[in-house]
Design a protein around this motif. Structure first.
Motif, PDB file in Angstrom:
ATOM      1  N   ASP A  54      25.962   7.206   2.007  1.00 42.25           N
ATOM      2  CA  ASP A  54      27.088   6.479   1.401  1.00 42.25           C
ATOM      3  C   ASP A  54      26.634   5.520   0.297  1.00 42.25           C
ATOM      4  N   ILE A  55      25.318   5.406   0.117  1.00 36.45           N
ATOM      5  CA  ILE A  55      24.790   4.487  -0.896  1.00 36.45           C
ATOM      6  C   ILE A  55      24.462   5.289  -2.155  1.00 36.45           C
ATOM      7  N   PRO A  56      25.190   5.085  -3.241  1.00 34.37           N
ATOM      8  CA  PRO A  56      24.980   5.894  -4.448  1.00 34.37           C
ATOM      9  C   PRO A  56      23.783   5.480  -5.305  1.00 34.37           C
ATOM     10  N   LEU A  57      22.998   4.519  -4.828  1.00 33.30           N
ATOM     11  CA  LEU A  57      21.820   4.089  -5.573  1.00 33.30           C
ATOM     12  C   LEU A  57      20.691   5.103  -5.387  1.00 33.30           C
ATOM     13  N   TYR A  58      19.604   4.946  -6.156  1.00 37.08           N
ATOM     14  CA  TYR A  58      18.501   5.915  -6.127  1.00 37.08           C
ATOM     15  C   TYR A  58      17.625   5.642  -4.903  1.00 37.08           C
ATOM     16  N   ILE A  59      17.640   6.563  -3.952  1.00 29.70           N
ATOM     17  CA  ILE A  59      16.917   6.392  -2.694  1.00 29.70           C
ATOM     18  C   ILE A  59      15.730   7.346  -2.632  1.00 29.70           C
ATOM     19  N   VAL A  60      14.566   6.800  -2.255  1.00 29.34           N
ATOM     20  CA  VAL A  60      13.361   7.623  -2.096  1.00 29.34           C
ATOM     21  C   VAL A  60      12.772   7.360  -0.716  1.00 29.34           C
ATOM     22  N   LYS A  61      12.037   8.359  -0.222  1.00 27.35           N
ATOM     23  CA  LYS A  61      11.460   8.237   1.126  1.00 27.35           C
ATOM     24  C   LYS A  61       9.940   8.349   1.143  1.00 27.35           C
ATOM     25  N   SER A  62       9.341   8.364  -0.032  1.00 25.25           N
ATOM     26  CA  SER A  62       7.877   8.402  -0.109  1.00 25.25           C
ATOM     27  C   SER A  62       7.442   7.883  -1.472  1.00 25.25           C
ATOM     28  N   SER A  63       6.153   7.532  -1.591  1.00 22.91           N
ATOM     29  CA  SER A  63       5.649   7.038  -2.867  1.00 22.91           C
ATOM     30  C   SER A  63       5.686   8.137  -3.921  1.00 22.91           C
ATOM     31  N   SER A  64       5.489   9.388  -3.514  1.00 23.19           N
ATOM     32  CA  SER A  64       5.538  10.496  -4.482  1.00 23.19           C
ATOM     33  C   SER A  64       6.951  10.669  -5.030  1.00 23.19           C
ATOM     34  N   GLU A  65       7.955  10.512  -4.167  1.00 24.78           N
ATOM     35  CA  GLU A  65       9.349  10.576  -4.634  1.00 24.78           C
ATOM     36  C   GLU A  65       9.657   9.414  -5.573  1.00 24.78           C
ATOM     37  N   LEU A  66       9.096   8.261  -5.273  1.00 22.01           N
ATOM     38  CA  LEU A  66       9.300   7.089  -6.130  1.00 22.01           C
ATOM     39  C   LEU A  66       8.701   7.336  -7.511  1.00 22.01           C
ATOM     40  N   LEU A  67       7.486   7.875  -7.563  1.00 18.16           N
ATOM     41  CA  LEU A  67       6.837   8.158  -8.846  1.00 18.16           C
ATOM     42  C   LEU A  67       7.635   9.176  -9.654  1.00 18.16           C
ATOM     43  N   GLU A  68       8.148  10.187  -8.978  1.00 19.72           N
ATOM     44  CA  GLU A  68       8.971  11.187  -9.663  1.00 19.72           C
ATOM     45  C   GLU A  68      10.253  10.559 -10.196  1.00 19.72           C
ATOM     46  N   GLY A  69      10.800   9.638  -9.418  1.00 19.49           N
ATOM     47  CA  GLY A  69      12.013   8.950  -9.860  1.00 19.49           C
ATOM     48  C   GLY A  69      11.786   8.113 -11.106  1.00 19.49           C
TER      49      GLY A  69
ATOM     50  N   GLU B 223       0.828  -1.212   0.000  1.00 19.71           N
ATOM     51  CA  GLU B 223       0.000   0.000   0.000  1.00 19.71           C
ATOM     52  C   GLU B 223       0.865   1.266   0.000  1.00 19.71           C
ATOM     53  N   GLU B 224       1.988   1.209   0.703  1.00 25.28           N
ATOM     54  CA  GLU B 224       2.866   2.373   0.797  1.00 25.28           C
ATOM     55  C   GLU B 224       3.456   2.762  -0.554  1.00 25.28           C
ATOM     56  N   LEU B 225       3.501   1.799  -1.479  1.00 24.48           N
ATOM     57  CA  LEU B 225       4.118   2.061  -2.790  1.00 24.48           C
ATOM     58  C   LEU B 225       3.203   2.814  -3.756  1.00 24.48           C
ATOM     59  N   ASN B 226       1.894   2.778  -3.511  1.00 24.17           N
ATOM     60  CA  ASN B 226       0.931   3.339  -4.476  1.00 24.17           C
ATOM     61  C   ASN B 226       1.069   2.577  -5.804  1.00 24.17           C
ATOM     62  N   ILE B 227       0.761   1.277  -5.721  1.00 24.23           N
ATOM     63  CA  ILE B 227       1.036   0.333  -6.804  1.00 24.23           C
ATOM     64  C   ILE B 227       0.434   0.727  -8.150  1.00 24.23           C
ATOM     65  N   LYS B 228      -0.828   1.109  -8.157  1.00 23.68           N
ATOM     66  CA  LYS B 228      -1.492   1.394  -9.431  1.00 23.68           C
ATOM     67  C   LYS B 228      -0.814   2.530 -10.171  1.00 23.68           C
ATOM     68  N   SER B 229      -0.494   3.596  -9.460  1.00 20.45           N
ATOM     69  CA  SER B 229       0.197   4.733 -10.092  1.00 20.45           C
ATOM     70  C   SER B 229       1.602   4.341 -10.514  1.00 20.45           C
ATOM     71  N   LEU B 230       2.249   3.527  -9.702  1.00 18.10           N
ATOM     72  CA  LEU B 230       3.609   3.079  -9.997  1.00 18.10           C
ATOM     73  C   LEU B 230       3.658   2.313 -11.314  1.00 18.10           C
ATOM     74  N   LEU B 231       2.718   1.376 -11.501  1.00 16.70           N
ATOM     75  CA  LEU B 231       2.707   0.581 -12.726  1.00 16.70           C
ATOM     76  C   LEU B 231       2.343   1.423 -13.949  1.00 16.70           C
ATOM     77  N   ILE B 232       1.473   2.385 -13.755  1.00 23.19           N
ATOM     78  CA  ILE B 232       1.118   3.307 -14.861  1.00 23.19           C
ATOM     79  C   ILE B 232       2.362   4.048 -15.339  1.00 23.19           C
ATOM     80  N   GLU B 233       3.162   4.554 -14.395  1.00 23.37           N
ATOM     81  CA  GLU B 233       4.366   5.310 -14.762  1.00 23.37           C
ATOM     82  C   GLU B 233       5.410   4.417 -15.426  1.00 23.37           C
TER      83      GLU B 233
END
Length: 405
Positions: free
Chosen positions: A347-362, A242-252
């Motif tokens: 120290d982790i150079p990978l793409y880090i997000v702290k919210s579903s909105s940041e994930l969608l933007e990423g 639920e925290e991922l906002n799955i439907k929007s994530l898959l659309i993007e």
């Protein structure tokens, strides 16, 4: 027997503890008694996650022994409920984990291979050889570094187990430093990779076809979500989805790839069997596939186009594939306090997000070339030693041990 005692004396901790101690002393006695039988140097006893399946590094070592047609007697220790439900090759003898037969096989084997700690009543003979593969590059603090987050009994057992280890495996300089410091071990470390990760250097098309066939997938782009366990049980399972906002994530993702996408979900073993599959299907339909029961994590990583995880060691392995990784660390400070971690988030150079909105933007702004560079930078930071030959290195070591046995 241990589970039986726990069930019968569930409400009497004192009696359970007393009987459990007697039982363990009896098992230890058997390890000594069965020394009347000689060690067979060509016998190898494998175990993975305390008998919970045919998996991880040990699986790939056993498979290579079969591929090379080496005439070794291989034994796999497996829990009772899995004896008749597994994909272990016919060349390997299956023995019930914790049984009298298992003790006999352990006592008479030339080599032990495991990815987790041995039970504290296990006794190793002087001429036996114990290869400890461990089960991943650690982010959260482990063993001695975990301090009071692990019980005194676990610490005591681990110290004893480490004294028995003859060879410890590592996939990078980062892991080697941690293992030297926290594992109560000062012996040989083979720093040539994890056998399970050799699959990432094999023929992708063969693996891809095999796994997609099993899962019933076609040409969808695969987004793999593999969250780790939280101590607060309410934060696991469907709540993690639920925290991922799955439907929007898959659309993007479908906009980005111009292709159908599917989300593979692998929950932590501690919660996987508690997932309400009907509710999962009702919420997300056929856009999500629960692969928590799939036996080989590396095969799932191998076919995935994108990985989304949090603190699972899976992202260390997936970085070898140099494909997009999103670390969804919305509760980093809380997790850091709860478990303790080796790497600071900065120290982790990978793409880090702290919210579903940041994930969608990423996802919207995703640049795969830049994602590849992030993985390369991360592997350099770790001091990566993976070259796709880890299994062969271990087999060479086994051959030497058996020849000298």
């Amino acid at each position: 027997m241990k589970n039986y005692l726990k069930k019968v004396f569930n409400n009497n901790n004192l009696l359970y503890t007393m009987l459990s101690n007697i039982y363990h002393k009896f098992i230890t006695f058997l390890y000594y008694l069965l020394r009347i039988f000689r060690i067979k140097s060509e016998k190898i006893v494998f175990c993975s996650y305390y008998g919970n399946g045919y998996s991880d590094n040990a699986k790939y070592i056993a498979q290579e022994i079969i591929n090379q047609k080496l005439k070794y007697d291989m034994v796999w220790l497996l829990r009772k409920e899995l004896i008749n439900d597994n994909d272990i090759p016919k060349e390997i003898r299956i023995v019930k984990y914790g049984s009298l037969r298992a003790i006999y096989e352990m006592v008479t084997a030339g080599i032990w291979i495991d990815n987790a700690r041995k039970e504290y009543y296990v006794r190793k003979r002087a001429k036996q050889y114990y290869i400890q593969t461990w089960h991943g590059t650690p982010l959260k603090k482990i063993e001695k570094d975990a301090g009071k987050k692990l019980t005194d009994n676990y610490h005591k057992n681990s110290i004893y187990d480490s004294k028995n280890i003859n060879l410890l495996l590592s996939g990078n300089e980062y892991s080697t430093r941690i293992l030297k410091n926290c594992f109560w071990y000062d012996g040989k470390i083979l720093e040539s990779g994890m056998p399970r990760n050799d699959i990432f250097y094999d023929d992708y098309n063969i693996i891809n076809k095999k796994v997609k066939n099993i899962l019933g997938l076609k040409n969808e782009k695969i987004i793999f979500f593999a969250p780790t366990f939280r101590n607060d049980i309410e934060k696991n399972g469907l709540n993690q989805l639920e925290e991922l906002n799955i439907k929007s994530l898959l659309i993007e993702f479908e906009k980005y790839y111009l292709n159908d996408c599917i989300l593979l979900v692998r929950f932590h073993p501690n919660v996987a069997n508690k997932i309400n599959l009907q509710e999962l299907e009702c919420r997300y339909g056929n856009k999500i596939l629960n692969v928590s029961e799939y036996p080989d994590m590396q095969e799932l990583l191998s076919i995935s186009d994108v990985l989304i995880t949090d603190y699972s060691s899976a992202f260390f392995d997936f970085s070898l594939l140099k494909r997009p990784i999103f670390l969804f660390m919305q509760d980093y400070d809380e997790y850091k306090e709860e478990r303790g971690v080796y790497l600071d988030i900065n120290d982790i150079p990978l793409y880090i997000v702290k919210s579903s909105s940041e994930l969608l933007e990423g996802i919207k702004s995703m640049n795969e070339e830049e994602m590849i560079k992030r993985s390369e930078k991360f592997l350099e930071y770790l001091g990566n030693k993976e070259r796709g030959v880890a299994t062969l290195e271990v087999i060479n070591w086994i051959n030497k041990v058996i020849c000298n046995g």
